[in-house]
Design an enzyme around this catalytic site. Structure first.
Site, PDB file in Angstrom:
ATOM      1  CB  SER A  86      -0.913  -0.377   1.034  1.00  0.00           C
ATOM      2  OG  SER A  86      -2.111   0.879   0.956  1.00  0.00           O
ATOM      3  CG  HIS A 189      -5.385  -0.031  -0.726  1.00  0.00           C
ATOM      4  ND1 HIS A 189      -4.766   0.725  -1.871  1.00  0.00           N
ATOM      5  CD2 HIS A 189      -5.519  -0.493  -0.154  1.00  0.00           C
ATOM      6  CE1 HIS A 189      -4.490   1.186  -1.554  1.00  0.00           C
ATOM      7  NE2 HIS A 189      -4.070   0.556  -0.506  1.00  0.00           N
TER       8      HIS A 189
END
Length: 389
Positions: A86, A189
């Protein structure tokens, strides 16, 4: 081959940076990066409590700064591969030589601030789904209108979406699973982060990017990225795209990685690698959490460093679905056609309307992996594009 991993949000702990400030130049470096990020990284890494460093706008630049600070004390020229989870991808991109460290910290600040703002628009969240059959888990998420935001491997999928849908998932979990609600600000996300992606893209467009000096894996599909501007496009796209850490770990195995160092705050990614890569041939792992761990990390590098590992174009790239819905490839190119980066290959139509499926590299369309009108899940491979050389 040796891999260095940069952790993502959720790995932070109160005071984890305190011992690093004793190293020469560390405090000055953090003050410089604080000015760029617009937050006090020294306070956040040493004195702030758990609630303060849980704030997305503060956490993301803090994590990138911590990884880069620790890596400055390692012989990175002997490291063949880097990857991040991430927001950790920004740190990995800097360690690969794609971005200057200052750009990585600045982009992490913009990313965190804009994702926090997107979280405030409507009540969303995330939950870890542990165990169960992966296909059944994804199907259950799709039925509830949720997204598989992280596919971490080791029987762990992170669901994200509307808060009420997460409540229903917890009340009706897939067979043989546990659903654990995560203490995060929103549905990272996923398409809920679209405003943050747009804002980050506007800033990232002005950042100079170089080709990676070592192998850099992408969270989008686990493949090496070989082009600087393409890396930046992927870093921006990752704000709304699922994190496929499972595919990154698979690539570690495929490339024969024998040693792994996780940068601070270390432990989460090392644990995932240990659970996935077991038995004979499992990599040796060092978790780097404070300066006292540096000698062990340097010894690991000395044992596992090989010839300089330059990134090479993979034999193909996989384009994954950007959303849940049905695939419309009726107007898309046929197998064998040459496609260009950014070209629209089709659409996935779900509850929020059609979302474009675009090529992220030039090359021949080798194979469609899903048929027209097939139901598809976020992160599901749709198209294989041949590598360019």
């Amino acid at each position: 081959m040796l891999a260095v991993l940069s952790p993502g949000q959720g790995s932070q702990k109160p005071g984890f940076l305190a011992p690093w400030l004793d190293l020469p130049g560390a405090e000055a470096r953090l003050r410089w990066w604080s000015a760029l990020a617009g937050v006090d990284l020294i306070h956040l890494g040493t004195r702030a409590d758990a609630d303060e460093i849980k704030d997305t706008a503060r956490t993301q630049p803090l994590l990138v700064a911590a990884a880069l600070l620790a890596a400055e004390h390692l012989p990175m020229h002997d490291v063949g591969l880097v990857a991040g989870h991430s927001v950790g991808e920004l740190g990995a991109a800097a360690l690969a030589g794609v971005l200057p460290a200052e750009a990585a910290v600045t982009l992490a600040s913009v990313r965190g601030r804009e994702m926090a703002a997107a979280c405030a628009l409507e009540p969303t969240g995330m939950a870890a789904v542990l165990g169960g059959d992966p296909d059944e888990v994804i199907a259950a998420l799709t039925a509830h209108g949720l997204h598989p935001a992280n596919r971490n491997g080791a029987g762990q999928v992170v669901a994200a979406g509307a808060a009420d849908a997460l409540d229903k998932l917890a009340a009706e979990p897939p067979a043989r699973t546990r659903v654990i609600r995560l203490q995060v600000a929103g549905a990272f996300h996923t398409p809920y982060m679209a405003p943050a992606e747009t804002a980050l893209a506007a800033v990232a467009a002005g950042v100079p990017a170089s080709a990676p000096a070592r192998i850099l894996l992408s969270n989008l599909d686990g493949t090496p990225v070989t082009h600087g501007p393409e890396t930046v496009r992927r870093l921006v796209r990752q704000v709304t795209a699922p994190v496929r850490w499972d595919l990154c770990v698979r690539t570690l195995a495929d490339l024969g990685v024998t040693g792994v160092i996780e940068l601070p705050p270390a432990g989460t990614l090392a644990g995932l690698v240990k659970r996935e890569l077991k038995g004979e041939g499992a990599p040796e792992i060092v978790t780097l959490n404070n300066p006292a761990d540096l000698p062990a990390a340097r010894r690991l590098i000395a044992r596992h460093a090989g010839p300089a590992a330059r990134p090479t174009a993979p034999p193909f790239r996989v384009v994954v679905s950007p959303a849940a819905g049905r695939l419309d490839r009726s107007a898309g190119p046929a197998e064998g056609a040459e496609v260009r980066a950014g070209e629209v290959l089709g659409h996935v139509t779900g509850v929020r309307g059609p979302v474009e499926v675009t090529a992220h590299d030039n090359g021949p369309l080798v194979e469609w992996l899903a048929q027209h009108d097939d139901p598809v899940a976020p992160g599901q491979p749709l198209v294989r594009i041949g590598g360019t050389h």
